[in-house]
Design a protein around this motif. Structure first.
Motif, PDB file in Angstrom:
ATOM      1  N   GLY A   1      -3.298  -6.749  -2.596  1.00  0.00           N
ATOM      2  CA  GLY A   1      -3.871  -6.889  -1.260  1.00  0.00           C
ATOM      3  C   GLY A   1      -4.847  -8.045  -1.174  1.00  0.00           C
ATOM      4  O   GLY A   1      -4.896  -8.759  -0.169  1.00  0.00           O
TER       5      GLY A   1
ATOM      6  N   ARG B   1       0.827  -1.214   0.000  1.00  0.00           N
ATOM      7  CA  ARG B   1       0.000   0.000   0.000  1.00  0.00           C
ATOM      8  C   ARG B   1       0.860   1.262   0.000  1.00  0.00           C
ATOM      9  O   ARG B   1       0.423   2.305  -0.460  1.00  0.00           O
ATOM     10  CB  ARG B   1      -0.940   0.015   1.215  1.00  0.00           C
ATOM     11  CG  ARG B   1      -2.052  -0.966   1.128  1.00  0.00           C
ATOM     12  CD  ARG B   1      -3.070  -0.491   0.139  1.00  0.00           C
ATOM     13  NE  ARG B   1      -4.190  -1.414   0.110  1.00  0.00           N
ATOM     14  CZ  ARG B   1      -5.304  -1.155  -0.517  1.00  0.00           C
ATOM     15  NH1 ARG B   1      -5.461  -0.025  -1.141  1.00  0.00           N
ATOM     16  NH2 ARG B   1      -6.266  -2.032  -0.518  1.00  0.00           N
ATOM     17  N   THR B   2       2.075   1.151   0.519  1.00  0.00           N
ATOM     18  CA  THR B   2       2.969   2.303   0.578  1.00  0.00           C
ATOM     19  C   THR B   2       3.603   2.594  -0.778  1.00  0.00           C
ATOM     20  O   THR B   2       3.756   3.749  -1.158  1.00  0.00           O
ATOM     21  CB  THR B   2       4.081   2.061   1.620  1.00  0.00           C
ATOM     22  OG1 THR B   2       3.471   1.838   2.888  1.00  0.00           O
ATOM     23  CG2 THR B   2       5.019   3.242   1.722  1.00  0.00           C
TER      24      THR B   2
ATOM     25  N   ALA C   1      -2.083  -2.266  -5.999  1.00  0.00           N
ATOM     26  CA  ALA C   1      -2.272  -2.283  -4.542  1.00  0.00           C
ATOM     27  C   ALA C   1      -3.520  -3.069  -4.167  1.00  0.00           C
ATOM     28  O   ALA C   1      -3.496  -3.877  -3.237  1.00  0.00           O
ATOM     29  CB  ALA C   1      -2.364  -0.856  -4.006  1.00  0.00           C
ATOM     30  N   LYS C   2      -4.607  -2.849  -4.900  1.00  0.00           N
ATOM     31  CA  LYS C   2      -5.868  -3.509  -4.556  1.00  0.00           C
ATOM     32  C   LYS C   2      -5.789  -5.017  -4.759  1.00  0.00           C
ATOM     33  O   LYS C   2      -6.088  -5.785  -3.857  1.00  0.00           O
ATOM     34  CB  LYS C   2      -7.019  -2.939  -5.385  1.00  0.00           C
ATOM     35  CG  LYS C   2      -8.321  -3.590  -4.955  1.00  0.00           C
ATOM     36  CD  LYS C   2      -9.436  -3.344  -5.887  1.00  0.00           C
ATOM     37  CE  LYS C   2     -10.718  -4.009  -5.474  1.00  0.00           C
ATOM     38  NZ  LYS C   2     -10.678  -5.107  -4.566  1.00  0.00           N
TER      39      LYS C   2
END
Length: 107
Positions: A23, A11-12, A19-20
């Motif tokens: 994740g 996320r960073t 990112a999604k």
């Protein structure tokens, strides 16, 4: 801890779909690891199947108003259950389960 740290790091350094969906895969990978911690003798394929089933179950639950209702009352519920169904998530959960299975199978 390593998987959670990887999710936070992702996320960073990443945004948008990377990112999604990264994740999503890590979410299922974390469930896979938790299954093996809770039941160490579980075969990797079974642990992957359980993690995938739980991930898909949570995603399909988002087709109802239950997660959204719970999310209004609890940040933890929002983080764990999400609120919005997204069909591509189902694929990325499978990627996370397969990655966990492949890593543990080789070890």
């Amino acid at each position: 801890m390593v998987i959670v740290a990887a999710g936070l790091a992702l996320r960073t350094v990443a945004v948008g779909e990377v990112a999604k969906y990264g994740g999503d895969a890590l979410y299922t990978l974390l469930l896979f690891a938790l299954v093996l911690v809770a039941a160490p003798r579980t075969a990797p394929a079974k642990a992957a199947a359980v993690a995938l089933a739980v991930s898909w179950g949570v995603e399909l639950l988002q087709l109802t108003d239950v997660p959204e209702h719970l999310a209004r009352r609890s940040t933890a519920a929002r983080l764990v259950l999400g609120t919005t169904f997204n069909a591509p998530d189902l694929f990325w959960y499978a990627v996370g389960a397969a990655a966990g299975w492949a890593v543990v199978r080789r070890a």
